[in-house]
Write a protein that holds these residues in place. Structure first.
Motif, PDB file in Angstrom:
ATOM      1  N   ILE A 117      71.207 -16.068 -52.004  1.00  0.00           N
ATOM      2  CA  ILE A 117      72.405 -16.531 -51.297  1.00  0.00           C
ATOM      3  C   ILE A 117      72.126 -17.874 -50.635  1.00  0.00           C
ATOM      4  N   PRO A 118      72.917 -18.907 -50.964  1.00  0.00           N
ATOM      5  CA  PRO A 118      72.735 -20.207 -50.300  1.00  0.00           C
ATOM      6  C   PRO A 118      72.923 -20.080 -48.791  1.00  0.00           C
ATOM      7  N   ASP A 119      72.237 -20.949 -48.048  1.00  0.00           N
ATOM      8  CA  ASP A 119      72.301 -20.883 -46.590  1.00  0.00           C
ATOM      9  C   ASP A 119      73.736 -20.958 -46.075  1.00  0.00           C
ATOM     10  N   ASP A 120      74.587 -21.749 -46.757  1.00  0.00           N
ATOM     11  CA  ASP A 120      75.969 -21.919 -46.306  1.00  0.00           C
ATOM     12  C   ASP A 120      76.764 -20.615 -46.362  1.00  0.00           C
ATOM     13  N   TYR A 121      76.287 -19.644 -47.163  1.00  0.00           N
ATOM     14  CA  TYR A 121      77.040 -18.406 -47.370  1.00  0.00           C
ATOM     15  C   TYR A 121      76.400 -17.193 -46.700  1.00  0.00           C
ATOM     16  N   LYS A 122      75.243 -17.366 -46.082  1.00  0.00           N
ATOM     17  CA  LYS A 122      74.510 -16.192 -45.578  1.00  0.00           C
ATOM     18  C   LYS A 122      75.291 -15.409 -44.535  1.00  0.00           C
ATOM     19  N   GLN A 123      76.148 -16.088 -43.777  1.00  0.00           N
ATOM     20  CA  GLN A 123      76.927 -15.409 -42.740  1.00  0.00           C
ATOM     21  C   GLN A 123      78.255 -14.862 -43.264  1.00  0.00           C
ATOM     22  N   GLN A 124      78.466 -14.954 -44.595  1.00  0.00           N
ATOM     23  CA  GLN A 124      79.716 -14.444 -45.161  1.00  0.00           C
ATOM     24  C   GLN A 124      79.477 -13.660 -46.446  1.00  0.00           C
ATOM     25  N   ALA A 125      78.210 -13.330 -46.738  1.00  0.00           N
ATOM     26  CA  ALA A 125      77.886 -12.688 -48.016  1.00  0.00           C
ATOM     27  C   ALA A 125      77.036 -11.452 -47.814  1.00  0.00           C
ATOM     28  N   VAL A 126      77.215 -10.494 -48.720  1.00  0.00           N
ATOM     29  CA  VAL A 126      76.408  -9.276 -48.752  1.00  0.00           C
ATOM     30  C   VAL A 126      75.863  -9.118 -50.166  1.00  0.00           C
ATOM     31  N   PHE A 127      74.852  -8.264 -50.309  1.00  0.00           N
ATOM     32  CA  PHE A 127      74.192  -8.174 -51.608  1.00  0.00           C
ATOM     33  C   PHE A 127      73.504  -6.815 -51.742  1.00  0.00           C
ATOM     34  N   THR A 176      77.986  -2.663 -40.626  1.00  0.00           N
ATOM     35  CA  THR A 176      77.337  -3.192 -39.428  1.00  0.00           C
ATOM     36  C   THR A 176      77.831  -4.585 -39.061  1.00  0.00           C
ATOM     37  N   LYS A 177      78.208  -5.391 -40.059  1.00  0.00           N
ATOM     38  CA  LYS A 177      78.538  -6.788 -39.794  1.00  0.00           C
ATOM     39  C   LYS A 177      80.029  -7.044 -39.604  1.00  0.00           C
ATOM     40  N   VAL A 178      80.875  -6.177 -40.179  1.00  0.00           N
ATOM     41  CA  VAL A 178      82.322  -6.429 -40.151  1.00  0.00           C
ATOM     42  C   VAL A 178      83.071  -5.307 -39.429  1.00  0.00           C
ATOM     43  N   VAL A 179      82.918  -4.083 -39.924  1.00  0.00           N
ATOM     44  CA  VAL A 179      83.675  -2.957 -39.371  1.00  0.00           C
ATOM     45  C   VAL A 179      83.285  -2.694 -37.918  1.00  0.00           C
ATOM     46  N   ASP A 180      81.997  -2.674 -37.652  1.00  0.00           N
ATOM     47  CA  ASP A 180      81.544  -2.392 -36.286  1.00  0.00           C
ATOM     48  C   ASP A 180      81.923  -3.507 -35.312  1.00  0.00           C
ATOM     49  N   ALA A 181      82.213  -4.698 -35.834  1.00  0.00           N
ATOM     50  CA  ALA A 181      82.667  -5.798 -34.972  1.00  0.00           C
ATOM     51  C   ALA A 181      84.120  -5.625 -34.564  1.00  0.00           C
ATOM     52  N   GLY A 182      84.841  -4.723 -35.257  1.00  0.00           N
ATOM     53  CA  GLY A 182      86.229  -4.461 -34.902  1.00  0.00           C
ATOM     54  C   GLY A 182      87.258  -5.010 -35.859  1.00  0.00           C
ATOM     55  N   ILE A 193      88.347 -16.447 -41.550  1.00  0.00           N
ATOM     56  CA  ILE A 193      87.360 -17.218 -42.293  1.00  0.00           C
ATOM     57  C   ILE A 193      86.308 -17.667 -41.283  1.00  0.00           C
ATOM     58  N   ALA A 194      85.240 -16.916 -41.185  1.00  0.00           N
ATOM     59  CA  ALA A 194      84.207 -17.197 -40.189  1.00  0.00           C
ATOM     60  C   ALA A 194      82.942 -16.435 -40.573  1.00  0.00           C
ATOM     61  N   GLY A 195      81.863 -16.752 -39.897  1.00  0.00           N
ATOM     62  CA  GLY A 195      80.622 -16.043 -40.129  1.00  0.00           C
ATOM     63  C   GLY A 195      80.611 -14.692 -39.428  1.00  0.00           C
ATOM     64  N   PHE A 196      79.738 -13.793 -39.897  1.00  0.00           N
ATOM     65  CA  PHE A 196      79.622 -12.476 -39.262  1.00  0.00           C
ATOM     66  C   PHE A 196      79.351 -12.614 -37.765  1.00  0.00           C
ATOM     67  N   ASP A 197      78.504 -13.584 -37.403  1.00  0.00           N
ATOM     68  CA  ASP A 197      78.121 -13.739 -36.000  1.00  0.00           C
ATOM     69  C   ASP A 197      79.267 -14.243 -35.131  1.00  0.00           C
ATOM     70  N   GLU A 198      80.309 -14.783 -35.754  1.00  0.00           N
ATOM     71  CA  GLU A 198      81.444 -15.318 -34.995  1.00  0.00           C
ATOM     72  C   GLU A 198      82.570 -14.305 -34.791  1.00  0.00           C
ATOM     73  N   LEU A 199      82.507 -13.174 -35.481  1.00  0.00           N
ATOM     74  CA  LEU A 199      83.640 -12.241 -35.474  1.00  0.00           C
ATOM     75  C   LEU A 199      84.010 -11.726 -34.085  1.00  0.00           C
TER      76      LEU A 199
END
Length: 309
Positions: free
Chosen positions: A248-258, A270-276, A202-208
């Motif tokens: 997308i609300p700001d609180d969800y931008k790092q955990q949502a796709v559209f 790009t945001k999840v799989v490529d992070a490993g 449970i974290a943002g894309f940038d934290e993965l």
């Protein structure tokens, strides 16, 4: 246990009458199964969550709903994302999950976490306490639940819980896969490394990248191969090619796709799989305009090749 592509059902507000709520839940689970998803999850809440709706919107009790889904599906794994430990005595939870495993012929997953929604606790009479209190409760609960799932009969006398020769019979398997949700580096990830098969981050894309590095370090410290602790991320998805990111609300931008199915697949790559991260659990937003058959199928078809499916 393998979770490469899961579906979370995050709400039961479909713009229908009460009689149509569970048939709509079944339709989603069956669509996910037909589309090649390997797991279906419901939330373990009693009130709808902030950001998804008002507390009085429809919310089904998780294990009752999963029992119904066990009879309506054949292949997908079933579980909560994740069970709030504070809501049930650990012996009751062990009984609920072993019963689900029997009903589903070995498809249950025990997702569990500390519990966090204070309004539910205050409203329904569950003690909330501090995060440390809830984390310590979870630690005690696991000392009862895990032996019971293995067919042992634990006796335990702790600060929060007690049990005496506790049994859970019948059991379908000696090991029900264990998932924990969270990303705390001091408590949750070390606990996942010690006891769990799967960590839902449970974290943002940038934290993965950092979270995955901590997973690796905590596993190696105790001599565990990090590859044996599977990881996934819960990703909110607005499946609509006419939608822009502005919704997308700001609180969800790092955990949502559209966007369209292909656009969502590319964002997840790009945001999840490529992070490993090993897998993704998709949480489609249906509260905006109801459930639309076909959308989950389209995203599944676009995602499966990226996730080794």
């Amino acid at each position: 246990m393998t979770i490469r592509l899961g579906l979370q059902i995050p709400n039961f507000s479909y713009g229908t009458g009460v009689a149509e709520i569970f048939p709509t839940v079944i339709a989603q689970a069956q669509e996910a199964e037909a589309a090649g998803f390997d797991s279906v999850f419901v939330m373990d809440h009693f009130y709808q969550l902030p950001g998804l709706g008002t507390p009085d919107q429809p919310m089904l009790e998780a294990y009752t709903a999963l029992g119904g889904l066990a009879t309506a599906t054949e292949r997908v794994q079933l579980g909560t994302l994740v069970t709030g430990n504070t809501y049930r005595n650990p012996t009751l939870l062990a009984k609920a999950i072993t019963t689900l495993d029997v009903m589903s012929q070995g498809r249950a997953i025990l997702g569990i976490g500390t519990g966090w929604y204070e309004l539910e606790h205050d409203s329904l009479g569950y003690e909330f306490g501090t995060f440390t209190d809830r984390f310590n409760k979870l630690g005690e609960a696991l000392e009862i639940i895990l032996p019971m799932l293995r067919g042992e009969r634990p006796t335990f006398d702790g600060k929060y819980y007690r049990a005496k020769d506790a049994m859970a019979e019948p059991r379908f398997r000696d090991h029900i896969p264990l998932m924990i949700g969270g990303s705390g580096e001091k408590k949750t990830i070390p606990l996942a490394a010690r006891h769990f098969d799967h960590l839902n981050i449970i974290a943002g894309f940038d934290e993965l990248p950092r979270k995955l590095q901590v997973v690796k370090e905590r596993c190696e410290e105790i001599g565990r191969d990090p590859a044996t602790l599977e990881t996934s991320m819960l990703v909110v998805a607005i499946i609509d090619e006419n939608v822009t990111g502005d919704i997308i609300p700001d609180d969800y931008k790092q955990q949502a796709v559209f966007g369209s199915a292909d656009q969502i697949a590319e964002q997840i790559k790009t945001k999840v799989v490529d992070a490993g991260v090993d897998g993704v659990i998709l949480s489609p937003v249906t509260s905006l305009d109801g459930y639309h058959p076909g959308r989950v199928t389209a995203v599944g078809e676009a995602l499966r090749p990226l996730l080794g499916g």
